[in-house]
Design a protein around this motif. Structure first.
Motif, PDB file in Angstrom:
ATOM      1  N   LEU A 186      -2.450  -2.164   6.785  1.00  0.00           N
ATOM      2  CA  LEU A 186      -2.729  -1.997   5.454  1.00  0.00           C
ATOM      3  C   LEU A 186      -3.632  -1.103   4.899  1.00  0.00           C
ATOM      4  O   LEU A 186      -3.064  -0.571   3.515  1.00  0.00           O
ATOM      5  CB  LEU A 186      -3.886  -3.208   5.267  1.00  0.00           C
ATOM      6  CG  LEU A 186      -3.633  -4.738   5.048  1.00  0.00           C
ATOM      7  CD1 LEU A 186      -4.593  -5.591   4.996  1.00  0.00           C
ATOM      8  CD2 LEU A 186      -2.419  -4.832   3.768  1.00  0.00           C
ATOM      9  N   ASN A 187      -4.267  -0.264   5.631  1.00  0.00           N
ATOM     10  CA  ASN A 187      -4.688   0.925   5.073  1.00  0.00           C
ATOM     11  C   ASN A 187      -3.861   1.926   4.975  1.00  0.00           C
ATOM     12  O   ASN A 187      -3.680   2.885   3.932  1.00  0.00           O
ATOM     13  CB  ASN A 187      -6.043   1.654   6.042  1.00  0.00           C
ATOM     14  CG  ASN A 187      -7.200   0.994   6.057  1.00  0.00           C
ATOM     15  OD1 ASN A 187      -7.599  -0.061   5.147  1.00  0.00           O
ATOM     16  ND2 ASN A 187      -7.899   0.943   7.282  1.00  0.00           N
ATOM     17  N   VAL A 188      -2.708   2.204   5.853  1.00  0.00           N
ATOM     18  CA  VAL A 188      -1.809   2.717   5.594  1.00  0.00           C
ATOM     19  C   VAL A 188      -1.090   2.592   4.485  1.00  0.00           C
ATOM     20  O   VAL A 188      -0.745   3.563   3.647  1.00  0.00           O
ATOM     21  CB  VAL A 188      -0.870   3.366   6.748  1.00  0.00           C
ATOM     22  CG1 VAL A 188       0.492   3.888   6.742  1.00  0.00           C
ATOM     23  CG2 VAL A 188      -1.503   3.730   8.057  1.00  0.00           C
ATOM     24  N   PHE A 189      -0.672   1.515   4.301  1.00  0.00           N
ATOM     25  CA  PHE A 189       0.253   1.186   3.205  1.00  0.00           C
ATOM     26  C   PHE A 189      -0.432   1.384   1.808  1.00  0.00           C
ATOM     27  O   PHE A 189       0.287   1.975   1.070  1.00  0.00           O
ATOM     28  CB  PHE A 189       0.662  -0.326   3.383  1.00  0.00           C
ATOM     29  CG  PHE A 189       1.260  -0.939   1.907  1.00  0.00           C
ATOM     30  CD1 PHE A 189       2.399  -0.553   1.677  1.00  0.00           C
ATOM     31  CD2 PHE A 189       0.489  -1.726   1.317  1.00  0.00           C
ATOM     32  CE1 PHE A 189       3.144  -1.204   0.475  1.00  0.00           C
ATOM     33  CE2 PHE A 189       1.325  -2.277  -0.173  1.00  0.00           C
ATOM     34  CZ  PHE A 189       2.191  -1.892  -0.290  1.00  0.00           C
ATOM     35  N   THR A 190      -1.661   0.817   1.687  1.00  0.00           N
ATOM     36  CA  THR A 190      -2.322   0.940   0.534  1.00  0.00           C
ATOM     37  C   THR A 190      -2.539   2.643  -0.024  1.00  0.00           C
ATOM     38  O   THR A 190      -2.348   2.981  -1.175  1.00  0.00           O
ATOM     39  CB  THR A 190      -3.513   0.200   0.292  1.00  0.00           C
ATOM     40  OG1 THR A 190      -4.398   0.537   1.290  1.00  0.00           O
ATOM     41  CG2 THR A 190      -3.286  -1.414   0.435  1.00  0.00           C
ATOM     42  N   ALA A 191      -3.074   3.405   1.099  1.00  0.00           N
ATOM     43  CA  ALA A 191      -3.151   4.665   0.828  1.00  0.00           C
ATOM     44  C   ALA A 191      -2.047   5.555   0.502  1.00  0.00           C
ATOM     45  O   ALA A 191      -1.809   6.497  -0.071  1.00  0.00           O
ATOM     46  CB  ALA A 191      -3.524   5.605   2.068  1.00  0.00           C
ATOM     47  N   SER A 192      -0.541   4.931   0.622  1.00  0.00           N
ATOM     48  CA  SER A 192       0.569   5.488   0.420  1.00  0.00           C
ATOM     49  C   SER A 192       1.194   5.030  -1.067  1.00  0.00           C
ATOM     50  O   SER A 192       2.015   5.820  -1.447  1.00  0.00           O
ATOM     51  CB  SER A 192       1.600   5.115   1.430  1.00  0.00           C
ATOM     52  OG  SER A 192       2.105   3.847   1.117  1.00  0.00           O
ATOM     53  N   LEU A 193       0.454   4.367  -1.727  1.00  0.00           N
ATOM     54  CA  LEU A 193       0.924   3.952  -3.085  1.00  0.00           C
ATOM     55  C   LEU A 193       0.704   4.933  -3.970  1.00  0.00           C
ATOM     56  O   LEU A 193      -0.513   5.854  -3.886  1.00  0.00           O
ATOM     57  CB  LEU A 193      -0.125   2.615  -3.553  1.00  0.00           C
ATOM     58  CG  LEU A 193       0.321   1.433  -3.106  1.00  0.00           C
ATOM     59  CD1 LEU A 193      -0.926   0.502  -3.328  1.00  0.00           C
ATOM     60  CD2 LEU A 193       1.459   0.861  -3.246  1.00  0.00           C
TER      61      LEU A 193
ATOM     62  N   LYS B  50      -0.863   7.962  -9.439  1.00  0.00           N
ATOM     63  CA  LYS B  50      -0.654   7.844 -10.816  1.00  0.00           C
ATOM     64  C   LYS B  50      -0.313   6.424 -11.289  1.00  0.00           C
ATOM     65  O   LYS B  50      -0.836   5.846 -12.294  1.00  0.00           O
ATOM     66  CB  LYS B  50       0.437   8.634 -11.445  1.00  0.00           C
ATOM     67  CG  LYS B  50       0.089  10.363 -11.649  1.00  0.00           C
ATOM     68  CD  LYS B  50       0.897  11.144 -12.327  1.00  0.00           C
ATOM     69  CE  LYS B  50       0.350  12.532 -12.424  1.00  0.00           C
ATOM     70  NZ  LYS B  50       1.454  13.322 -13.007  1.00  0.00           N
ATOM     71  N   VAL B  51       0.186   5.604 -10.511  1.00  0.00           N
ATOM     72  CA  VAL B  51       0.767   4.422 -10.795  1.00  0.00           C
ATOM     73  C   VAL B  51      -0.428   3.224 -10.459  1.00  0.00           C
ATOM     74  O   VAL B  51      -0.813   2.604 -11.290  1.00  0.00           O
ATOM     75  CB  VAL B  51       2.005   3.964 -10.164  1.00  0.00           C
ATOM     76  CG1 VAL B  51       2.253   2.533 -10.460  1.00  0.00           C
ATOM     77  CG2 VAL B  51       2.933   4.862 -10.485  1.00  0.00           C
ATOM     78  N   TYR B  52      -1.079   3.616  -9.403  1.00  0.00           N
ATOM     79  CA  TYR B  52      -2.164   2.750  -9.119  1.00  0.00           C
ATOM     80  C   TYR B  52      -3.671   3.376  -8.496  1.00  0.00           C
ATOM     81  O   TYR B  52      -3.318   4.662  -7.984  1.00  0.00           O
ATOM     82  CB  TYR B  52      -1.530   2.310  -7.515  1.00  0.00           C
ATOM     83  CG  TYR B  52      -0.310   1.277  -7.596  1.00  0.00           C
ATOM     84  CD1 TYR B  52      -0.321  -0.136  -8.278  1.00  0.00           C
ATOM     85  CD2 TYR B  52       0.864   1.784  -7.201  1.00  0.00           C
ATOM     86  CE1 TYR B  52       0.856  -0.599  -8.473  1.00  0.00           C
ATOM     87  CE2 TYR B  52       2.033   1.015  -7.354  1.00  0.00           C
ATOM     88  CZ  TYR B  52       2.040  -0.325  -7.989  1.00  0.00           C
ATOM     89  OH  TYR B  52       3.047  -1.045  -7.918  1.00  0.00           O
ATOM     90  N   SER B  53      -4.498   2.836  -8.805  1.00  0.00           N
ATOM     91  CA  SER B  53      -5.842   3.232  -8.138  1.00  0.00           C
ATOM     92  C   SER B  53      -6.236   2.310  -7.151  1.00  0.00           C
ATOM     93  O   SER B  53      -6.241   1.018  -7.265  1.00  0.00           O
ATOM     94  CB  SER B  53      -7.097   3.156  -9.150  1.00  0.00           C
ATOM     95  OG  SER B  53      -6.679   4.214 -10.199  1.00  0.00           O
ATOM     96  N   VAL B  54      -6.520   2.927  -5.872  1.00  0.00           N
ATOM     97  CA  VAL B  54      -6.797   2.137  -4.545  1.00  0.00           C
ATOM     98  C   VAL B  54      -8.273   2.407  -4.468  1.00  0.00           C
ATOM     99  O   VAL B  54      -8.445   3.606  -4.108  1.00  0.00           O
ATOM    100  CB  VAL B  54      -5.841   2.360  -3.800  1.00  0.00           C
ATOM    101  CG1 VAL B  54      -6.159   1.280  -2.458  1.00  0.00           C
ATOM    102  CG2 VAL B  54      -4.336   2.278  -4.041  1.00  0.00           C
TER     103      VAL B  54
END
Ligand SMILES: C[S@@+](CC[C@H](N)C(=O)[O-])C[C@H]1O[C@@H](n2cnc3c(N)ncnc32)[C@H](O)[C@@H]1O
Length: 200
Positions: free
Chosen positions: A154-161, A164-168
């Motif tokens: 999950l950390n890898v996936f969410t950090a790859s968003l 500009k489109v998403y704030s994580v």
């Protein structure tokens, strides 16, 4: 909301969700469990709103329906016994928020737990459906078998968003055990096609 303040890892995510979910919104509880998050969301969306609650276990579906029935709010909720990875088959319209509370059903034998593959598939589905300024809240538990692997993926996936489109954001107790629960919050800032236009 719990009166334990920051001792409860979900305290800040719930304050944020309370600030951005309005009456009449459509929201998802992707891991219904005992129904406590479904109840929290049902109160926020009000009588004109709707909560779709997913869980693969019949025990969880029954517990969630009973809690919402006891609270007189079952009319605002659709409880689905379905894999959250398939949520796009059920939900076709824009959502304001989605909540994941990962791991196993409290009080169960821990045989059924969330896993990285279906959780990430479900989050992808939520991000496609999410309104601008909508958010996906994920509470991650690492103490059980498979928990660390799910958290790492999950950390890898969410950090790859795309930034500009998403704030994580992530929140964790830095003075607790290394495998203590933490949260990830994803806000959609703009539509992907808006981003493509600004990039050009
Ligand atoms: C930690 S519990 C959720 C707690 C719940 N939000 C509450 O307020 O009580 C995690 C739940 O996720 C469910 N679950 C596991 N894999 C799932 C999947 N692929 N799709 C939907 N639910 C799943 C489990 O059955 C379990 O009830």
């Amino acid at each position: 909301m719990s009166n334990r303040g920051l001792e409860n890892i979900q305290h800040l995510p719930k304050i944020f969700l309370s600030s951005m979910i309005s009456e009449g919104d459509l929201v998802l509880d992707c891991t219904a469990g005992l129904g406590r998050d479904t109840l929290f969301l049902a109160r926020l969306v009000g009588p004109r709103g709707k909560v779709y609650a997913f869980d693969i276990q019949d025990k969880a579906v029954e517990a969630t329906k009973k809690l919402l029935q006891d609270e007189g709010l079952l009319k605002r909720v659709e409880v689905l016994q379905a894999d959250h990875a398939d949520l796009r088959e059920w939900i076709k319209t824009e959502i304001k928020a989605a909540v994941f509370n990962l791991g196993f059903l409290p009080g169960s034998d821990h045989q059924t737990v969330t896993n990285a593959e279906s959780t990430i598939e479900a989050i992808k589905g939520c991000l496609e459906l999410l309104a601008v300024k909508g958010a996906v809240s994920i509470t991650v538990y690492r103490g059980h078998r498979g928990g660390e692997e799910e958290a790492a993926a999950l950390n890898v996936f969410t950090a790859s968003l795309p930034g500009k489109v998403y704030s994580v954001l992530q929140g964790t107790h830095t003075n607790q055990k290394a495998d203590s629960p933490y949260w990830i919050m994803i806000q959609k800032n703009r539509r992907i096609r808006d981003e493509n236009q600004t990039a050009g």
